[in-house]
Motif scaffolding. Structure first.
Motif, PDB file in Angstrom:
ATOM      1  N   VAL A  52      27.756  24.482  25.987  1.00  0.00           N
ATOM      2  CA  VAL A  52      28.778  24.355  27.024  1.00  0.00           C
ATOM      3  C   VAL A  52      29.488  25.704  27.151  1.00  0.00           C
ATOM      4  O   VAL A  52      29.858  26.306  26.145  1.00  0.00           O
ATOM      5  CB  VAL A  52      29.803  23.257  26.652  1.00  0.00           C
TER       6      VAL A  52
ATOM      7  N   HIS B 280      35.592  29.798  26.877  1.00  0.00           N
ATOM      8  CA  HIS B 280      35.445  28.791  25.834  1.00  0.00           C
ATOM      9  C   HIS B 280      34.000  28.316  25.857  1.00  0.00           C
ATOM     10  O   HIS B 280      33.464  28.005  26.924  1.00  0.00           O
ATOM     11  CB  HIS B 280      36.392  27.615  26.064  1.00  0.00           C
TER      12      HIS B 280
ATOM     13  N   GLU C 255      32.685  27.431  29.463  1.00  0.00           N
ATOM     14  CA  GLU C 255      33.771  27.244  30.425  1.00  0.00           C
ATOM     15  C   GLU C 255      34.496  28.567  30.614  1.00  0.00           C
ATOM     16  O   GLU C 255      34.954  29.171  29.651  1.00  0.00           O
ATOM     17  CB  GLU C 255      34.767  26.207  29.922  1.00  0.00           C
TER      18      GLU C 255
END
Length: 170
Positions: free
Chosen positions: A155, A119, A157
């Protein structure tokens, strides 16, 4: 409509349905298996080569965040929204022969790196204009202030995992 036209149309629709049906399970899984063929090299060289299976992922872009209006600000929050991305990390499975040091025969050493979820959010931009909202005390004219700008960091993940093992036989 002629019967030949109907037959052609039925054949086209059947072909499209078969193509969509064939791609749907692969797209739903998020990865496409990609084995590495080494059998020809094994036969020509006369040695045991590793077995390698890979998984190629599909990446899918999501819907960007909508701008949010903040009281006291002329421009919306997150002027350039971040774009979410979802998919999987590629997977890999390797199994190589390991000859016995004493005696005949082979064991194997293997590494398994399964595909894992990924993600991510792309970078974004948050900024504000050098003007204030209309001020009723200043006859409805906006005031001035220093402009503001900020970069929203990307970001990522993921939780990758790996398994390493040694065992008997090929």
């Amino acid at each position: 409509m002629k019967s030949t036209t109907r037959g052609t149309l039925a054949a086209v629709i059947t072909g499209i349905a078969a193509a969509v049906g064939a791609t749907t399970p692969a797209a739903a899984a998020g990865t496409l298996p990609a084995p590495v063929p080494l059998e020809g090299a094994e036969q020509s060289l006369g040695v045991e080569l590793p077995e390698i299976d890979a998984e190629v992922p599909f990446q899918a872009a999501g819907v960007p965040e909508a701008p949010r209006y903040v009281a006291g600000s002329v421009m919306p929050d997150r002027a350039v929204p971040r774009l979410p991305l979802g998919g999987t990390l590629p997977g890999l499975s390797v199994r190589a022969p390991l000859p016995h040091l004493v005696g005949d025969g082979f064991d194997h050493v293997g590494a398994d790196l399964p595909a894992s979820d990924l993600h991510a959010l792309s970078p974004g931009l948050d900024m504000d204009a050098p003007l204030t909202p209309p001020d009723p005390d200043n006859f409805g004219m906006p005031g001035t202030r220093l402009p503001e700008a900020g970069v929203l960091a990307p970001v990522v993940e993921a939780v990758p995992e790996a398994n390493l093992g040694v065992g008997p036989g090929l």
